[in-house]
Design an enzyme around this catalytic site. Structure first.
Site, PDB file in Angstrom:
ATOM      1  N   PRO A 104      77.256 102.146 -11.884  1.00  0.00           N
ATOM      2  CA  PRO A 104      76.285 101.045 -11.788  1.00  0.00           C
ATOM      3  C   PRO A 104      76.504 100.225 -10.533  1.00  0.00           C
ATOM      4  O   PRO A 104      77.626  99.802 -10.232  1.00  0.00           O
ATOM      5  CB  PRO A 104      76.565 100.232 -13.054  1.00  0.00           C
ATOM      6  CG  PRO A 104      77.039 101.257 -14.031  1.00  0.00           C
ATOM      7  CD  PRO A 104      77.855 102.236 -13.217  1.00  0.00           C
ATOM      8  N   CYS A 105      75.410 100.004  -9.799  1.00  0.00           N
ATOM      9  CA  CYS A 105      75.531  99.452  -8.451  1.00  0.00           C
ATOM     10  C   CYS A 105      75.315  97.953  -8.376  1.00  0.00           C
ATOM     11  O   CYS A 105      75.406  97.375  -7.298  1.00  0.00           O
ATOM     12  CB  CYS A 105      74.530 100.147  -7.524  1.00  0.00           C
ATOM     13  SG  CYS A 105      72.799  99.960  -8.022  1.00  0.00           S
ATOM     14  N   THR A 106      75.045  97.279  -9.495  1.00  0.00           N
ATOM     15  CA  THR A 106      74.736  95.849  -9.449  1.00  0.00           C
ATOM     16  C   THR A 106      75.793  95.018  -8.730  1.00  0.00           C
ATOM     17  O   THR A 106      75.455  94.103  -7.968  1.00  0.00           O
ATOM     18  CB  THR A 106      74.526  95.303 -10.873  1.00  0.00           C
ATOM     19  OG1 THR A 106      73.549  96.104 -11.533  1.00  0.00           O
ATOM     20  CG2 THR A 106      74.054  93.866 -10.836  1.00  0.00           C
ATOM     21  N   PHE A 115      77.406  95.640  -6.207  1.00  0.00           N
ATOM     22  CA  PHE A 115      77.401  95.877  -4.767  1.00  0.00           C
ATOM     23  C   PHE A 115      76.012  95.768  -4.150  1.00  0.00           C
ATOM     24  O   PHE A 115      75.854  95.948  -2.945  1.00  0.00           O
ATOM     25  CB  PHE A 115      77.964  97.272  -4.474  1.00  0.00           C
ATOM     26  CG  PHE A 115      79.179  97.605  -5.280  1.00  0.00           C
ATOM     27  CD1 PHE A 115      80.360  96.895  -5.110  1.00  0.00           C
ATOM     28  CD2 PHE A 115      79.142  98.607  -6.235  1.00  0.00           C
ATOM     29  CE1 PHE A 115      81.483  97.190  -5.867  1.00  0.00           C
ATOM     30  CE2 PHE A 115      80.265  98.908  -6.998  1.00  0.00           C
ATOM     31  CZ  PHE A 115      81.437  98.197  -6.817  1.00  0.00           C
TER      32      PHE A 115
END
Length: 390
Positions: free
Chosen positions: A95-97, A99
């Site tokens: 999950p990229c939230t 970054f």
């Protein structure tokens, strides 16, 4: 084991990278059913709706729903009928939230203190314990920013300690023919110690950072080209209503809320650079789309460049439809998404564009010796089970 090369997919979502895995023998930007020597043996995600989508498209893939921190590597291997050293690849995009730009304003995310940031360690753990021949990790480019350097350095060090030679690069999807100005970082590593070489770009055009065009390459794919031939079928919830409905409708294609400042031709409603770039953003049909977001606010674009009429006959901006978003993300038209519209938006907006993932997977498979440059499986590599651990 059979002749198919098994893959473990982590943080799979709806299967964007999985789709790239299972179509990597197809030529770039072509969906001709050529298939792939690779098969996703097992996939994991914490959202069942996303796994329902993945299962609808890849019924042969075993799925495990849950927090990866609670799923032992042995359970992953068992679900896929594998043992350490069997997987050809481990793939995934944590999950990229923590970054991403959308989460950057939250202090704990700027400092990578968000709990999701530790999921990078879980990716390393599965690679270390399952011992694939190679791995592919993808994420938003924000992972490479200085604010996240400690986390990124930890990731690279962990992959090296696991016995791999990781290389990374931020790729712009439009430079590989995807109709979207979306940047993703790819980290790729091989167990044999050889460095992975990223594929050369094939397309060129103006981006938000680069105005220099390489005319020896193919022009960027425009939205108009990408969406050509789709039927004009309205969807529920596509009309942009509410506080800024009239202002959004008046924004010309390729412009955003800045149209309604004292420097442009619209109403003088906003101060210069007082909002996010995507606020009231209208797509330009003659350019690639800006990044599709997984959880956009009610007035966050990009919106379609053509307005529609609402129930009262008033002109309104409209959101992209599911079929259009699939084209922008280069999912096959026949790819099925499950869930309500909000869930589908998140599933489409989260993954790497399929064709961008495919060029990376294809390059890796060529360098590992499983595909030739035409995408043909090399028979001598069919005996994957004979490979020895290093």
């Amino acid at each position: 084991m059979n002749h198919e090369l098994p893959v473990i997919s982590l943080f799979s979502g709806a299967g964007g990278l999985d789709c790239a895995i299972e179509s990597c023998a197809e030529p770039p930007l072509v969906q001709d059913g050529s298939g792939s020597p690779l098969r996703v043996a097992v996939a994991t995600d914490y959202e069942q709706t996303a796994l329902d989508t993945l299962s609808a498209n890849f019924p042969h893939t075993k799925t495990l729903c849950g927090d990866i921190q609670t799923i032992p590597t042995a359970e992953l291997l068992e679900a896929g009928g594998l043992k350490p050293g069997d997987p050809t690849l481990v793939i995934g995009g944590p999950p990229c939230t923590p970054f991403s730009k959308s989460g950057f304003w939250i202090e704990e995310k700027r400092n990578s203190a968000d709990p999701n940031a530790s999921l990078l360690d879980e990716y390393v753990r599965v690679v270390r314990e399952s011992k694939p021949e190679a791995f592919i990790l993808e994420n938003v480019q924000g992972l490479t920013y200085k604010t996240h350097q400690a986390q990124f350095d930890r990731l690279i060090a962990g992959l090296k300690d696991a016995g791999y030679n990781p290389t990374f690069r931020v790729l712009l999807a439009a430079e590989y023919g995807v109709p979207q100005l979306r940047r993703r970082v790819f980290v790729v590593g091989r167990r044999d110690g050889k460095a992975f070489h990223f594929p050369e770009t094939t397309h060129s055009g103006e981006s938000e950072r680069d105005r220099v065009i390489d005319h020896t390459k193919i022009p960027f794919t425009s939205l108009r080209e990408a969406l050509a031939g789709l039927p004009d079928v309205p969807e529920a919830g596509e009309v942009v209503e509410g506080t800024y409905a009239e202002l959004a409708a008046e924004v010309p294609p390729g412009q955003n809320y800045l149209w309604h400042t004292d420097r442009y031709g619209g109403r003088n409603e906003f101060k210069w650079r007082s909002r996010y770039w995507t606020f009231l953003l209208k797509a330009d049909p003659d350019r690639p789309s800006t990044t599709l977001q997984a959880q956009p606010g009610p007035w966050v674009g990009p919106f379609h460049w053509e307005n529609v009429k609402n129930a009262n006959g008033e002109e309104r901006a409209r959101r992209f439809r599911v079929a259009e978003m699939k084209r922008i993300m280069t999912f096959p038209d026949e790819f099925v998404f499950t869930g309500v519209k909000r869930e589908v938006q998140r599933q489409i907006g989260n993954p790497v564009p399929v064709e961008l993932g495919k060029v990376v997977v294809r390059a890796l498979m060529e360098q590992l010796g499983y595909l030739d440059s035409r995408g043909t499986t090399i028979p001598s590599q069919a005996g994957h089970e004979q490979l020895e651990l290093i």
